[in-house]
Design an enzyme around this catalytic site. Structure first.
Site, PDB file in Angstrom:
ATOM      1  N   CYS A  23      16.356  16.025 -64.015  1.00  0.00           N
ATOM      2  CA  CYS A  23      16.569  15.287 -64.358  1.00  0.00           C
ATOM      3  C   CYS A  23      16.901  14.119 -63.508  1.00  0.00           C
ATOM      4  CB  CYS A  23      18.084  15.729 -64.582  1.00  0.00           C
ATOM      5  SG  CYS A  23      18.778  16.663 -64.848  1.00  0.00           S
TER       6      CYS A  23
ATOM      7  N   GLN B 166      25.840  13.201 -54.841  1.00  0.00           N
ATOM      8  CA  GLN B 166      24.968  14.113 -53.660  1.00  0.00           C
ATOM      9  C   GLN B 166      25.653  13.544 -52.442  1.00  0.00           C
ATOM     10  OE1 GLN B 166      23.068  17.069 -54.668  1.00  0.00           O
ATOM     11  NE2 GLN B 166      23.386  16.878 -57.045  1.00  0.00           N
TER      12      GLN B 166
ATOM     13  N   HIS C 188      18.758   9.544 -60.536  1.00  0.00           N
ATOM     14  CA  HIS C 188      18.976  10.810 -61.459  1.00  0.00           C
ATOM     15  C   HIS C 188      18.836   9.697 -63.079  1.00  0.00           C
ATOM     16  CE1 HIS C 188      21.856  13.775 -63.567  1.00  0.00           C
ATOM     17  NE2 HIS C 188      21.251  14.652 -62.400  1.00  0.00           N
TER      18      HIS C 188
ATOM     19  N   LYS D 157      30.472  19.296 -57.686  1.00  0.00           N
ATOM     20  CA  LYS D 157      29.779  19.384 -56.606  1.00  0.00           C
ATOM     21  C   LYS D 157      30.347  18.851 -55.159  1.00  0.00           C
ATOM     22  CE  LYS D 157      25.652  16.430 -59.237  1.00  0.00           C
ATOM     23  NZ  LYS D 157      24.730  17.756 -59.782  1.00  0.00           N
TER      24      LYS D 157
ATOM     25  N   ASP E 290      25.870   6.035 -56.375  1.00  0.00           N
ATOM     26  CA  ASP E 290      25.544   7.106 -57.101  1.00  0.00           C
ATOM     27  C   ASP E 290      25.958   7.890 -55.955  1.00  0.00           C
ATOM     28  OD1 ASP E 290      25.623   9.774 -58.619  1.00  0.00           O
ATOM     29  OD2 ASP E 290      23.204   9.359 -58.964  1.00  0.00           O
TER      30      ASP E 290
HETATM   31  N1  ALA Z   1      22.798  16.306 -61.143  1.00  0.00           N
HETATM   32  C1  ALA Z   1      22.409  18.094 -60.362  1.00  0.00           C
HETATM   33  C2  ALA Z   1      21.120  18.878 -59.967  1.00  0.00           C
HETATM   34  O1  ALA Z   1      20.694  17.660 -59.074  1.00  0.00           O
HETATM   35  C3  ALA Z   1      22.776  19.410 -61.784  1.00  0.00           C
HETATM   36  O2  ALA Z   1      21.057  20.285 -60.131  1.00  0.00           O
END
Ligand code: ALA
Length: 417
Positions: A368, A205, A124, A228, A202
């Protein structure tokens, strides 16, 4: 709650009580942000109603209560990620700020012009741009990116070749926000450490979806966000190996992060406060602990197993559609709760708009992750992402809405050919 039942779970999320254009909400954008359970919403409202006072400064009972809630979340977080200590957990605004903190406070101090940073094509922008900025500051310090295999996993052979003695930091996602690809973090960290490279994960997720144990993982930096994982917006987390954090310089300067201040002589506050300048987002941090309670009660293994089942079902249903191209490993064992796809004829933005008319919320665009888009050879994808409240019916609704895309563009039946 003993058995994992998304239909029961949904009842804890007030947002699912509403409709849009008379249609129930099919929320498939949890990789962007998750919905919030009543317990988190109530904790936030209750903080403002009953406890609100600035933390760490007051000597009165209300301020002590607020401080206890804020610090309670830090301790709670340590348990959640299996950290033996909590003084090395810093609250930031989001994952992006957590990674920028590392680039600024560790990178600027310890990296030299000829050192190298190894990234991956899955990153990202949050785990890309801070290193770009640092590299510019260091007269073009080299950065390299590990490519993907044909099935969109990380190319581990390439990783091993690219991990030269010059690489001082490997910065890698635990799970791609676009493809859902789960990276073999333990293996990456073991190999990187044997090369004397530090590893930043990171976890934006991965932490919300997979059991995370910083001791077992053995990472050096872990960054992720509350919003998240059922928590409020505006709260990021940075976990740093204590002996590294002790050597890092401050990131932002101001109140709360100092011990003494004279015109030309400042001493820093103890950890973690040295890295939490100014009034922190204490109300949201306080409410965040209810999100951790909720996730822990469900069990991270149960969450992973639920999402694996959904991904398996969604991959099967989507692969039956003639005009849909899937990206990612297409193997639920290697893929977290996110699936990227494109329509062969209709642009992702049109797909997203038509799905929205059916009440189906997905994200479209470059997510992103423009270097990844380049690696995939596309400018954008449509992405459906899942969480604890999603059901197979949501996948069915997605597939049905994709049928509507075909109808709108006149692609049904013979016209498709
Ligand atoms: N990083 C977040 C996405 O993947 C906002 O939607």
């Amino acid at each position: 709650m003993n058995t994992f039942d998304p239909k029961l779970i949904r009842k804890d999320f007030p947002i699912f009580e509403r409709t849009i254009n008379g249609k129930p909400i099919v929320y498939l954008d949890s990789a962007a942000t998750t919905q919030k359970p009543e317990a988190v919403i109530e904790a936030l409202a209750s903080f403002y109603r009953r406890t609100n006072a600035n933390i760490h400064r007051g000597v009165y009972a209300l301020a002590e209560e607020a401080t206890d809630l804020y610090e309670g979340t830090r301790a709670r977080m340590a348990r959640f990620i299996h950290s033996p200590t909590s003084h090395n957990i810093i609250f930031t605004r989001n994952t992006t700020e957590s990674i920028n903190l590392v680039a600024h406070s560790w990178g600027r101090k310890f990296l030299k012009k000829d050192d190298e940073i190894l990234l991956t094509d899955l990153e990202h922008h949050a785990n890309f741009v801070p290193w770009y900025l640092l590299s510019k500051d260091k007269q073009g310090m080299p950065r390299h990116s590990v490519p993907l295999t044909k099935d969109h996993r990380l190319d581990m052979d390439a990783f091993k070749k690219m991990l030269t003695p010059q690489v001082k930091l490997v910065a890698v996602t635990g799970m791609s926000n676009v493809l859902g690809t789960i990276t073999p973090l333990k293996e990456i960290i073991r190999i990187a450490h044997a090369n004397h490279s530090l590893v930043l994960v990171d976890g934006a997720q991965s932490v919300p979806h997979l059991q995370t144990d910083v001791v077992d993982l053995d990472c050096d930096f872990l960054a992720f966000s509350a919003h998240k994982m059922l928590g409020p917006t505006g709260v990021g987390v940075l976990w740093v190996r204590p002996e590294i954090l002790e050597q890092m310089d401050p990131f932002l300067g101001g109140g709360e992060m100092i011990s003494t201040v004279q015109m030309d002589d400042i001493t820093w506050a103890d950890l973690p406060y040295k890295f939490e300048a100014g009034t922190p987002n204490f109300a949201d941090v306080a409410a965040f602990s209810k999100a951790l309670d909720y996730l822990e009660k469900l069990g991270m293994d149960a969450i992973r197993s639920h999402e694996k089942g959904l991904v398996r079902y969604a991959l099967k249903r989507l692969s039956e559609l003639p005009d849909i191209v899937l990206y990612g490993p297409s193997d639920p064992e290697l893929q977290g709760g996110a699936i990227s796809f494109n329509h062969k004829i209709v642009h992702a933005h049109d797909v997203g708009t038509i799905l929205s008319e059916q009440g189906v919320c997905i994200r479209v665009g470059h997510h992103c992750a423009q270097p990844l888009m380049k690696a995939l050879g596309v400018s954008s994808t449509a992405r459906a992402s899942f969480y604890i409240y999603n059901t197979e019916e949501d996948v069915d609704a997605l597939v049905k809405a994709l049928g509507r895309v075909d109808q709108v563009f006149g692609l049904t039946g013979a016209k498709r050919k």
